[in-house]
Design a protein around this motif. Structure first.
Motif, PDB file in Angstrom:
ATOM      1  N   SER B  22       0.797  -1.190   0.116  1.00 16.05           N
ATOM      2  CA  SER B  22      -0.202   0.054  -0.126  1.00 16.05           C
ATOM      3  C   SER B  22       0.785   1.155  -0.236  1.00 16.05           C
ATOM      4  O   SER B  22       0.315   2.434  -0.390  1.00 16.05           O
ATOM      5  CB  SER B  22      -1.050  -0.087   1.364  1.00 16.05           C
ATOM      6  N   SER B  50     -10.585   3.102  -4.065  1.00 22.52           N
ATOM      7  CA  SER B  50     -10.310   2.331  -2.735  1.00 22.52           C
ATOM      8  C   SER B  50     -11.700   2.493  -1.956  1.00 22.52           C
ATOM      9  O   SER B  50     -12.049   1.541  -1.128  1.00 22.52           O
ATOM     10  CB  SER B  50      -9.275   2.907  -1.696  1.00 22.52           C
ATOM     11  N   LEU B 253      -5.693   2.870   1.327  1.00 25.83           N
ATOM     12  CA  LEU B 253      -5.368   1.803   0.366  1.00 25.83           C
ATOM     13  C   LEU B 253      -5.091   0.383   1.238  1.00 25.83           C
ATOM     14  O   LEU B 253      -5.612  -0.677   0.991  1.00 25.83           O
ATOM     15  CB  LEU B 253      -3.826   2.067  -0.479  1.00 25.83           C
ATOM     16  N   ALA B 254      -4.385   0.432   2.621  1.00 23.74           N
ATOM     17  CA  ALA B 254      -4.101  -0.270   3.237  1.00 23.74           C
ATOM     18  C   ALA B 254      -5.612  -1.137   3.832  1.00 23.74           C
ATOM     19  O   ALA B 254      -5.764  -2.268   4.043  1.00 23.74           O
ATOM     20  CB  ALA B 254      -3.039  -0.181   4.411  1.00 23.74           C
TER      21      ALA B 254
END
Lengths: 412, 392
Positions: B22, B50, B253-254
């Motif tokens: 990420s 996302s 993102l993560a």
């Protein structure tokens, strides 16, 4: 540039027989506490004079103000004994006071050199006239002046205005060594401070019952010890693992006696440590009637395993006074941190308030704690709180990284 | 000795692969997503992709998802929106909220702060098993009620709250007494990764989740909203004006990737957690004196299998936590026991009517997908040994 401090010793002056020894103690204490700094310490009858680099003066003043045996410390101007020089110094001294807003003053002169041409009154008048001429807005007020201009005519002349108070009392060590029972509470650090001012060098003992009590609780007591060490000039602390002793007491049949038995066991352990370190007395923070267990009967029972005298400097002091002293010596804020150092799991639900001395002494004997107490003392961890650790607690640092060991004031 | 980590409800070990993968795209899309140049638009596009993917992974197709700095912050937003309704001069119309007494402190503490400012609060105790009764919630509804908040899964007992029934009862009762249906917020922080989220929007108006409970990074949470609300905190207008502050693209993102991963393995994780739970419950039953708080059987549908509280009467919870820690076994007391209050128990367990001497001696275990049966055995072995040695 160098700052010049005039140091007024405390009760030493009263102790005719031991005066030399006491003076030497105080000198030693000042030398030990300022170790690592460049300074000169001179001794004259009734006064010490310390000269130190300006950059270290703030720290030196802090150290001197926490050194028992010192009544007061003043930043002074040192001159030769000509009247002109003295008057000039008086003006210089007054200027600093005027700058910080003073409006009235008086002059006091002390003259131990009787060959000086002016008498005390004459010298005071000469200095006052010169000051008034230079600062016409100032006025003389002999009753409630904003500042007192002090002139001391001795081997040289010393001129100063304000004196910062010292702790008074006797130099640490002049009455030998004592062992302080230190807990995380408010009282015991104050007791240590009070006995340090009576000339006792102190080591301390702390009983911990890990894992029933936390490491944070132990760390808290170490911080308290470091703060007491600013008065005692460094301190050794014996951290005694008391879990097994406490468990052995809890296994006994009389839950209601647990607290008393624990206190007796701690006193027995303290006596062992006190003997080992050649201590002449044991010091506790007990105050009569403050909690249920601090009664005359309970204290008699608790101290019975000790043969050394037990000093209780707070015995007649109420909690408010103790708290105000704790604030004064800087331990209060640490003492009230919420880490308990005796486990409530072991506290009896209905503690004994009126113990039967003979019966409980016999009960203590029947628990046969001798070996487990001895083992706990053998396993005690000795921690050395240096005076520099104490200074760190107050935000001062004597930087060992610098070859010249200059002083770094990291600010309080 | 291997470290034994049984504190997954506090936080989880981050998934290193996901965090690494990420980081790279977030370094490339470095611009501020609110900027109008092409770099800003790139960052914005990555952010919105996302958001869509994360909602898809949660199985949710309606409403919107707002990114926040934590689960706590996501919980605060619907609560603090109440500040707009406070009219100090008209106390008859003070807004009223209904809240359970077993909420996480993010809710509990914030509600108490609002209470001081004039919000009226009805507190609902759970039953002795740790469950909030939907009828009790409905019984407290009144015309001024503007918010109801009940958590999805309790962080100390693992009790699953009947959110669908509570939501339905709120709706029916509000209709019955002719009032506007109050906002229903669900703190779903301990629900994510343990239960499916897809049905929550059918009965709640908002829910809060957090990435670090499912092996994501700290510092990123999200609030799902059925419809926009008037947030109290304001600023640069990000996140639809609901949560101001430049967006944390790396975190987003993560978060997306860990939720995608956890959603795919939800069933497997559950099977694994049930196996560990059986082993644990059976083991605890063999430790003389130890008991589960509340009592429960393996595979009890009222609890997530991965969170369980165990009492060791006669021994303080924080003492056993400390002693286990020395043996490299990480568990927790659920919430820090305030040690300067004598024999003080714990709020959640007290609310269930658990006696102080039991709640004082309770610890919480929580497992995760990396927990092994050997971890459970190590805990059982050491807990039994320490309990025998340290019990007073």
């Amino acid at each position: 540039m160098r700052t010049f401090f005039l140091i007024k010793p405390g009760e030493i002056e009263l102790k005719l027989g031991n005066k030399h020894e006491f003076t030497q103690r105080l000198k030693d204490q000042i030398h030990r506490r300022l170790k690592g700094l460049h300074f000169d310490l001179e001794e004259y009858p009734g006064r010490f004079f310390l000269s130190i680099e300006d950059k270290d003066s703030k720290l030196a003043l802090f150290v001197l103000q926490h050194c028992p045996g010192i009544n007061g410390v003043a930043r002074a101007i040192k001159t030769d004994k000509r009247v002109d020089s003295i008057v000039q110094a008086a003006i210089e001294c007054a200027e600093a006071e005027v700058t910080s807003g003073a409006g009235s003053f008086k002059v006091e002169t002390r003259r131990s050199d009787k060959s000086f041409p002016l008498d005390s009154y004459g010298m005071s008048v000469a200095a006052a006239d010169a000051v008034l001429e230079r600062f016409p807005a100032l006025s003389v007020d002999v009753h409630t002046p904003d500042f007192v201009l002090m002139i001391e005519i001795r081997e040289r002349a010393y001129i100063y205005s304000s004196t910062a108070p010292g702790p008074r009392g006797l130099p640490v060590g002049s009455q030998g060594k004592g062992l302080l029972l230190l807990s995380g509470g408010i009282d015991s650090p104050v007791a240590g401070y009070m006995m340090a001012r009576r000339g006792l060098a102190l080591e301390s003992v702390y009983f911990h019952t890990y894992p029933y009590t936390s490491l944070e609780a132990q760390r808290k007591v170490e911080r308290l010890a470091a703060r007491v060490a600013i008065w005692t000039g460094g301190m050794h602390m014996w951290a005694v693992p008391f879990t097994e002793v406490q468990q052995a007491i809890a296994r006994g049949p009389r839950e209601e006696a647990n607290t008393l038995m624990l206190r007796m066991a701690m006193m027995q352990a303290s006596e062992l440590i006190a003997r080992h370190i050649h201590s002449r007395a044991i010091v506790t923070g007990e105050s009569l009637g403050q909690v249920a267990s601090q009664t005359a009967e309970n204290m008699r029972l608790a101290q019975s395993p000790a043969s050394l005298p037990v000093f209780r400097p707070l015995i007649g002091i109420d909690k408010e006074e103790t708290i105000s002293l704790a604030r004064h010596i800087g331990t209060y804020d640490i003492s009230i941190l919420p880490y308990e150092d005796c486990c409530v799991l072991f506290s009896p639900k209905h503690p004994i308030l009126k113990p039967d001395f003979g019966e409980l002494l016999a009960y203590f004997e029947s628990l046969e704690l001798g070996n487990v107490i001895k083992t706990s003392v053998e396993n005690a961890e000795e921690k050395v709180l240096h005076f520099t650790d104490a200074l760190k607690e107050y935000g001062y640092q004597i930087d060992p990284g610098n070859h010249e060991q200059t002083l770094m004031d990291v600010g309080v | 000795m291997k470290d034994v980590y049984l504190d997954w409800a506090a936080t989880t070990p981050a998934d290193p692969e996901i965090l690494r993968s990420s980081l790279e795209p977030s370094l490339e899309a470095y611009a501020n997503p609110s900027s109008n140049h092409w770099l800003g638009r790139q960052a914005k596009q990555s952010l919105e992709e996302s958001r869509t993917s994360l909602m898809r992974a949660l199985g949710i197709s309606k409403g919107s998802l707002v990114f926040t700095g934590s689960g706590s912050e996501a919980d605060h937003i619907p609560l603090l929106a109440l500040l707009h309704r406070l009219k100090p001069l008209d106390i008859r119309r003070a807004p009223h909220v209904i809240v359970s007494t077993i909420e996480h402190s993010a809710i509990d503490c914030q509600i108490r702060a609002l209470q001081k400012l004039g919000v009226e609060v009805s507190w609902i105790n759970p039953d002795s098993q740790g469950h909030v009764d939907p009828d009790q919630v409905a019984a407290r509804l009144r015309k001024e009620t503007v918010l109801v908040t009940v958590m999805g899964v309790n962080n100390e007992t693992g009790a699953i709250q009947n959110i669908s029934a509570i939501g339905q009862r709120i709706k029916d009762t509000a209709q019955g007494i002719g009032m506007k249906k109050p906002w229903f917020h669900v703190d779903a922080v301990q629900m994510l990764g343990k239960l499916a989220m897809r049905e929550v929007p059918d009965y709640a108006d908002s829910f809060a989740i957090s990435a670090h409970k499912v092996r994501g990074p700290r510092g990123i949470g999200a609030l799902w909203l059925s419809r926009p609300l008037e947030a109290f905190a304001c600023g640069g207008g990000q996140e639809g004006g609901i949560r101001p502050g430049t967006e944390n693209l790396f975190g987003v993102l993560a978060f997306r990737h860990v939720v995608e991963k956890v959603s795919e393995s939800l069933e497997n994780h559950n099977v694994h957690a049930l196996m560990l739970e059986s082993r644990l419950i059976e083991g605890v039953s063999r430790i003389k004196g130890a008991l589960l708080v509340p009592q429960r059987r393996p595979r009890d549908a009222g609890y997530v299998p991965s969170i369980i509280s165990i009492a060791f009467p006669g021994l303080g919870g924080e003492i056993i936590v400390r002693a286990l820690s020395d043996r490299k076994i990480a568990v927790s007391t659920g919430s820090a026991c305030s040690s300067n209050r004598r024999r003080q128990g714990r709020r959640v367990l007290q609310a269930m009517g658990v006696p102080d001497d039991i709640s004082f001696s309770t610890i919480r275990l929580s497992t995760g997908p990396l927990t092994t049966p050997e971890d459970i055995d190590a805990f059982l072995e050491h807990a039994e040994d320490l309990y025998r040695k340290l019990k007073t």
